[in-house]
Design an enzyme around this catalytic site. Structure first.
Site, mmCIF file in Angstrom:
data_model
loop_
_atom_site.group_PDB
_atom_site.id
_atom_site.type_symbol
_atom_site.label_atom_id
_atom_site.label_comp_id
_atom_site.label_asym_id
_atom_site.label_seq_id
_atom_site.Cartn_x
_atom_site.Cartn_y
_atom_site.Cartn_z
ATOM 1 N N GLU A 40 0.879 -1.171 0.000
ATOM 2 C CA GLU A 40 0.000 0.000 0.000
ATOM 3 C C GLU A 40 0.911 1.214 0.000
ATOM 4 O OE1 GLU A 40 -2.410 0.313 3.576
ATOM 5 O OE2 GLU A 40 -2.549 2.489 3.347
ATOM 6 N N ARG A 44 0.898 10.258 0.847
ATOM 7 C CA ARG A 44 1.332 11.278 1.811
ATOM 8 C C ARG A 44 2.553 12.004 1.311
ATOM 9 N NH1 ARG A 44 0.924 7.254 7.008
ATOM 10 N NH2 ARG A 44 -1.062 6.401 6.373
ATOM 11 N N LYS A 128 -10.512 -1.038 6.834
ATOM 12 C CA LYS A 128 -9.216 -0.904 7.506
ATOM 13 C C LYS A 128 -9.492 -0.444 8.934
ATOM 14 C CE LYS A 128 -5.227 2.248 7.198
ATOM 15 N NZ LYS A 128 -4.077 2.544 6.341
#
Ligand code: 3PG
Length: 216
Positions: A40, A44, A128
């Site tokens: 993943e 960011r 998640k």
């Protein structure tokens, strides 16, 4: 096999924050060599989209997804880049609906029963649980997940999970995979510590495989 089934097979997902896209293919190669061809890449950093695009294009054997996808525009961008799945830290209904529209497997972040209820209502199969450890750890997940067991919803906890704790989480019957940044840290990627990353990924993959073998 669906992408979330593939992720469940590996059971552990490296969560990546990458500063320079030139490191993307070397990172992918380290994970592939380690037998853990899944990641993943979080949105960011400026480099994230380009890293996803390069891995999707040049390392098709990687199961590459995007994390920290905060809205529909970013969802569009990661799909264009070739991400095979996406996740977000929180739950945003518009993003869930956009993902369904695009046909992109998407797991929103959840931390409360209200979040989970919304995830179920809007058709998610995977969520998640984030930030897993700070939000109460395994006791919290056990309590939160139980009322939703009959819905078939599965959980991918991330946040504060380590090599030492990953199997505690995987032992929960509704947990399909755990995520963590310990396997490939931003610093190790920047420093080109591919042997370190390969070794950590290999150990995590081995622990996950052994756990699966021992627990049917
Ligand atoms: C994240 O999305 O930041 C993940 O939860 C990673 O958390 P960690 O750095 O605690 O593994």
């Amino acid at each position: 096999m669906s992408v979330f089934e593939t992720i469940a097979r590996y059971s552990v997902v490296p969560v990546i924050s990458i500063d320079d896209a030139k490191d993307a293919l070397a990172l992918a190669d380290a994970l592939i060599d380690a037998g853990l061809p899944v990641a993943e890449i979080t949105l960011r950093t400026e480099a994230a989209l380009s890293a996803i695009a390069q891995i999707a294009k040049y390392r098709p054997e990687m199961c590459i997804g995007a994390g920290t996808v905060l809205d529909e525009d970013q969802l569009n961008e990661v799909q264009d880049a070739g991400a095979g799945f996406a996740l977000s830290p929180g739950l945003d209904v518009a993003t869930i609906l956009a993902a369904r529209n695009f046909g992109l497997p998407f797991a929103p972040g959840v931390m409360t029963a209200t979040d989970i209820q919304n995830a179920v209502r809007f058709g998610c199969g995977m969520v998640k649980f984030f930030p897993a450890t700070a939000a109460g750890g395994l006791p919290m997940l056990k309590s939160l997940a139980e009322p939703f067991r009959h819905t078939g919803l599965c959980f991918n906890p991330t946040g504060g999970i380590t090599l030492d704790t990953m199997t505690d989480w995987l032992d929960h019957s509704l947990v399909q995979a755990v995520g963590g940044s310990w396997i490939a840290t931003t610093q190790d990627i920047s420093d080109g510590n591919w042997d370190t990353i390969r070794e950590r990924a290999n150990i995590a993959a081995t622990v996950a495989r052994k756990f699966a073998a021992d627990n049917g």
